[in-house]
Design an enzyme around this catalytic site. Structure first.
Site, PDB file in Angstrom:
ATOM      1  N   ASP A 190       0.834  -1.203   0.000  1.00  0.00           N
ATOM      2  CA  ASP A 190       0.000   0.000   0.000  1.00  0.00           C
ATOM      3  C   ASP A 190       0.876   1.264   0.000  1.00  0.00           C
ATOM      4  O   ASP A 190       1.862   1.334   0.742  1.00  0.00           O
ATOM      5  CB  ASP A 190      -0.881  -0.030   1.259  1.00  0.00           C
ATOM      6  CG  ASP A 190      -1.994   0.990   1.231  1.00  0.00           C
ATOM      7  OD1 ASP A 190      -2.786   0.974   0.280  1.00  0.00           O
ATOM      8  OD2 ASP A 190      -2.072   1.809   2.178  1.00  0.00           O
ATOM      9  N   GLU A 249       1.878  -0.402  -4.939  1.00  0.00           N
ATOM     10  CA  GLU A 249       0.943   0.650  -5.345  1.00  0.00           C
ATOM     11  C   GLU A 249       1.765   1.935  -5.425  1.00  0.00           C
ATOM     12  O   GLU A 249       2.000   2.603  -4.429  1.00  0.00           O
ATOM     13  CB  GLU A 249      -0.191   0.789  -4.332  1.00  0.00           C
ATOM     14  CG  GLU A 249      -1.257   1.757  -4.817  1.00  0.00           C
ATOM     15  CD  GLU A 249      -2.067   2.390  -3.695  1.00  0.00           C
ATOM     16  OE1 GLU A 249      -3.200   2.802  -3.975  1.00  0.00           O
ATOM     17  OE2 GLU A 249      -1.575   2.505  -2.561  1.00  0.00           O
TER      18      GLU A 249
HETATM   19  C1  BGC Z   1      -5.578   2.078  -0.626  1.00  0.00           C
HETATM   20  C2  BGC Z   1      -6.765   2.808  -0.146  1.00  0.00           C
HETATM   21  C3  BGC Z   1      -6.443   3.331   1.247  1.00  0.00           C
HETATM   22  C4  BGC Z   1      -5.163   4.171   1.247  1.00  0.00           C
HETATM   23  C5  BGC Z   1      -4.659   4.407   2.605  1.00  0.00           C
HETATM   24  C6  BGC Z   1      -4.604   3.216  -0.732  1.00  0.00           C
HETATM   25  O1  BGC Z   1      -3.702   3.186  -1.598  1.00  0.00           O
HETATM   26  O2  BGC Z   1      -5.772   1.423  -1.855  1.00  0.00           O
HETATM   27  O3  BGC Z   1      -7.912   2.040  -0.157  1.00  0.00           O
HETATM   28  O4  BGC Z   1      -7.497   4.105   1.673  1.00  0.00           O
HETATM   29  O5  BGC Z   1      -4.159   3.518   0.552  1.00  0.00           O
HETATM   30  O6  BGC Z   1      -4.173   3.236   3.156  1.00  0.00           O
END
Ligand code: BGC
Ligand code: MG
Length: 479
Positions: A190, A249
């Site tokens: 994340d 991500e």
């Molecule tokens: C996740 C989200 C989340 C955020 C904070 C993002 O990249 O995909 O769903 O709210 O990170 O953790």
């Protein structure tokens, strides 16, 4: 060396709360997923990615973790996790879990304790800098009792860890090992570009509007030291057998800023969000595919996830079918989001039902992401409890309703995954408004908005076509 399994895998994202509920409390759970593995096997996916199921107060539905090495009772137990992983592996489905290293919950013992692992600044000189929270307002919250500001790129209940701190690094290595030892095939990381902040906490040069997923920030994210973290994680994962994968991500509007994360000793994959931001426009889609292929050593393809509007709404229901054939013909790993294979639309929920902190923190200015998170319909008759209300007509989109219908979106996805082409990719000349490219023996033709187009021997089409392909339709043709 054999080609790693993830190089052209179909991944399927399971938003755990909304996938399958085994105990009737209206919230999806791990046992529910285990029960539906045969469905995923039949769909033909290679791997599942589970969104966070760890103990969490649930302010951001699991992206606020209070214990990284356990299961929230709402979702089950560690034994349920083991059973799920074993059953998935039995069917040849890999399992990757979501790791949230940028921030914890404010209920995590590291934060309720001495906070030495967080980015805090004594409050004497006022707000430390101009960094905004992704979800509105400042990224700093004053804790008067403790006499400091703490940083949160997301909600105030999600304080950011300080990745300049060595204890944070070693703690997360232990967390990764915990799950690798339990047999996970990798991690979705994340906010992977965000962990390390500018050590001097300098202002962002151009204070940008706080819009997630188009983040062009320079100081609050994307610092050179973050690459050391992924070099360490790469080595750690490589010590395990079976090509464990790290998927980041990494969110930038320019794919060239993603490329450094994919160096051979760092992340194996990163989401490429470029298609997520394109309108249904042939030139825009083609340019975004070209820019991704030019910038990145390996390109993943994504149209939906739990943070963005569903394509059946964004593009339209027919176009979403055509987009499925585009997606599954592109070269490289594909990420599907639960319900995409059912053609679920974005749900326009009543304000009172909305739960996303984005909706609440922006006072409704941004509706947030609940509309793509409504629990999946499995049967025509809907369950009585559901954490977000399932709208009227949802049962007609159910797995039960679509399974036996050869023309359904679900059938289209099943066929497309089974027939997915491989081999080299090359564009073909095509009329205005049309995309056409070759992959071994197949030509994928997407008539985005062009004139009706004669086609040859159709292998698979997004709708019933005779000899011509209308705008809004796509087909795979024998080359
Ligand atoms: C996740 C989200 C989340 C955020 C904070 C993002 O990249 O995909 O769903 O709210 O990170 O953790
Ligand atoms: Mg449940």
């Amino acid at each position: 060396m054999a080609r790693e399994w993830w190089r052209d895998a179909v991944f399927y994202e399971i938003y755990v709360r909304s996938f399958a509920d085994s105990d009737g409390d209206g919230v999806g759970d791990l046992a529910g997923i285990t029960g539906r593995l045969p469905y995923l096997h039949e769909l033909g996916v290679d791997a599942i990615w589970l969104t966070p199921f760890y103990p969490s107060p649930g302010v951001d539905h699991g992206y606020d973790v209070s214990d990284y090495v356990d299961v929230d009772p709402m979702f089950g137990t560690l034994d349920d996790f083991d059973a799920l992983a074993a059953a998935a592996h039995q069917l040849g489905i890999r399992v990757i879990v979501d790791i949230v290293p940028n921030h914890t919950s404010d209920r995590h013992p590291w934060f309720t304790g001495d906070r030495s692992r967080y980015v805090t600044v004594p409050s004497a000189n006022g707000v430390p800098n101009n960094w905004p929270s992704n979800w509105g307002g400042s990224a700093w919250t004053l804790d008067e009792e403790r006499g400091h500001y703490y940083l949160h790129l997301f909600a105030p209940q999600q304080p950011d860890l300080d990745w300049h701190c060595s204890a944070v690094r070693s703690d997360f290595e232990d967390i990764l090992r915990f799950w690798l030892d339990r047999g996970v095939d990798g991690f979705r990381i994340d906010v992977a570009h965000g962990l390390v902040k500018d050590a001097t906490l300098a202002d962002e040069p151009e204070p940008l509007p706080a819009v997630r997923l188009s983040s062009d920030w320079r100081r609050a994210i994307d610092q050179p030291e973050v690459h050391d973290v992924y070099r360490d994680w790469h080595r750690l994962a490589a010590a395990y057998p079976g090509d464990r994968v790290l998927v980041g991500e990494v969110v930038f509007s320019d794919p060239r800023r993603v490329a450094p994360y994919l160096r051979p000793d760092e992340l194996h994959l990163a989401f490429n969000f470029s298609l997520v931001f394109q309108p249904w426009d042939a030139d825009a889609i083609r340019d975004s595919i070209d820019a991704s292929l030019a910038a990145l050593p390996i390109v993943t393809w994504v149209l939906e996830n739990h943070d963005v509007e569903r394509i059946a709404t964004r593009f339209g229901p027919r176009e979403a079918r055509a987009a499925a054939l585009l997606l599954l013909a592109l070269p490289g790993p594909v990420f599907l989001y639960e319900g995409q294979e059912l053609g679920l639309p974005e749900v326009d929920l009543p304000d009172a039902a909305r739960q996303d902190p984005i909706f609440h923190r922006t006072h409704g200015e941004r509706v947030g992401r609940d509309g793509c998170r409504v629990p999946l319909p499995w049967t025509r008759d809907l369950p009585t409890r559901s954490w977000l209300p399932q709208p009227p007509g949802w049962g007609e989109l159910s797995v039960e309703a679509q399974s036996s219908d050869g023309t359904s979106m679900l059938s289209l996805y099943r066929h497309a995954i089974a027939l997915r082409p491989h081999g080299s990719f090359s564009w073909r000349d095509a009329p205005r408004g049309v995309l056409a490219f070759d992959r071994d023996g197949l030509t994928c033709v997407v008539n985005v908005s062009g004139d009706e187009l004669p086609v040859g021997e159709v292998v698979l089409a997004s709708e019933e076509i005779r000899t011509t392909l209308p705008a809004g339709a796509a087909a795979w043709i024998r080359a």
